[in-house]
Write an enzyme that holds these catalytic residues in place. Sequence first.
Site: not given
Ligand code: GLA
Length: 691
Positions: A447, A515
Amino acid sequence: MPAHDSRLWTIDTPNTSYVVAVDEHDRLRGLHWGPRLSPEQALALLDLPDSPFRPVVGREPRFDLGAGSAFQYGHNGLQVRFSDGTRDLELVFAEAVEEDGDLTFVFTDRHYPLEVRTRYRSHPGSDVIERTLALRNTGTEPIEVVRADSATWVVPGLDAPRLSQLHGEWGAETQLTRTTIPYGETVIGSRRGITSHQANPWVAIDDGEATETSGPVWSTALAWSGTWRITVEKGPTGSVVVSAGFGHDPIAIRLGGGETLETPIAAGLHTAGGFAAAASAWHDYALAHVLPHPDEVRPVLYNSWEATEFDFTAEDQMRLADRAAAMGCELFVMDDGWFGARVNDRAGLGDWTPNPDRFPDGLGPLIKHVHGCGMRFGIWVEPEMVNPDSDLYRAHPDWVYHQPNRRRSEVRQQLVLNLARPDVAEFIHARLDELLSQNEIDFVKWDMNRPFTEAGWPGDEDPDRLWFDHTRNLYAILDRLRADHPTLRIESCSSGGGRVDFGILRRTDQVWTSDNTDAVDRIAIQDGFAQAYPARVMGAWVTDSPNPLTRREVPLDFRFHVAMAGVLAVGGDLRIWSDEDQARGAELVADYKRVRPAVQLGRRRPLRAGEVTGVQYDRGDQTVVLVWRKARSFAYPDPLLKLHGLDPDARYRDERTGRVHHGAILALHGLDLGLDPADYASAMIELTRLP
Ligand code: GLA
């Protein structure tokens, strides 16, 4: 034959030709990008009024290598500044080298020690042409590279050229829009250090009349995951050039004596047959020439983020794993919250050891449990970041991007590590390598949750290079981890779809699309995504209803059917799903596994009939149709859904009903979907072509 024919070159792909010439001033000119031409036809381009060997009358020539030279007032894709302050380039053509299918033009500056190589590469079976630029400082004094676009594509004259682009923001990535191109320069790009949610490095140009199934389309994509810009310039006579490169205003690259700067690949594609054909050619390119494991189908994964966020124990994860395995998931991914002091988003980023309260015996027991359930094990990391409240930051406060006398702006309570620093990159690699070596981790969700701010590097004599070296070092770490852990598979995530491009896809296996897991919003996000990137990399979770982000309530089948158009995954809190939903989920996962090769590796065709939209995937004898309809108007019945690309003379069996349909009837009249008349109706239809 004109005397200049030896200065004309053609890059042929199966269906297209790209013709360039070096003109009498040694400038590289784009003469044709479109359907395939014979060598004789290509030569005839030299007889046209804007032939590079005729005097320029009243209009600016279109340069394939947009390098500074007198009388060029339009877009300039290559700009340098020499140490004495001179800005113009005067390139002299040295040679064209053909080697291993590559065509490289070599130029040197008339006076200054700079060599410019522009390389074209095509791959068998693909109409995509890749272009890169390499600049070599053959002297000793540094040269400032203000701009080095990988490619400047010359699109043939069009009456009313139109631009298709993908824009958006967090939770609303890859929104497709098509607009008439205005005169002058239209610039899209990112200054955030990442590819960005706001714009994706892909554009398409058409004559304003292309449809999904008809018309020529010219498109380009930049394979780069840092800052970038694509400039689309419409000249006074309507001609269009599209220039794509890394970097952004006002940063420049310092090229020291003896150094070479290689740009990322800009890929160009001309297709006939409308937007769907262009998208499908990009998908084929990604599958054949970009992805590291193109023949693998991606497993159905379960991700724990929406179920637990930061609030969990190892036992909670095991309980979720049991449920996920029962539903047919094949890969269990534990998301954020497993390491350091990371029990909320205020602490722990940077400390990649298991949280001792949650995992007193390390990750081993959970991994064993997941493997025991017959699933692979994946884990979330965000290696480019620190929380100020972390052991790493306390030990190395100078390891983040910052400027002297300036505040360090936090986003989500975190700062960006200066990955451009070799010691930081080495440290991150070592920590991850250790994590992967000590634990049986099959999959990493990598990420990157915040853009750069105050992107400085105090003490470094050329701090602008951080914008390039961050991405290069990221790529190098990924490449190294991949080489040393060959069974590891990687998902690229950046708060959802903030880092989706052909650069990251060269070293990852799938991406987290957004997301936003609301199935209705996802239809548009996925449609935009599919303009350039294949379903094989498009992660799509089925989550809870009402959706945690939008609060929309959507039935389970609809949520599944939308997610089944990509790499299906489950991301809901299975501990609270009803037995009925779990059982239905298991059926839908099984449905997906049956059609998965067609979805992930087949040809995609968008479908529409009235309020019903959907997508068709074809591979071999299998045709899969996924359709969804949010609501009907005025109680009108759904129209029949016309399918595309079928053999009119063949017959197809609908595996739901056993009914046999004629290809011609499905194409000309359509398929009766028999959807539930209520809102949020959806279906998956599986057709088999009969021998
Ligand atoms: C980001 C990602 C999510 C999740 C969060 C965790 O927002 O896009 O899918 O992994 O971080 O903190």
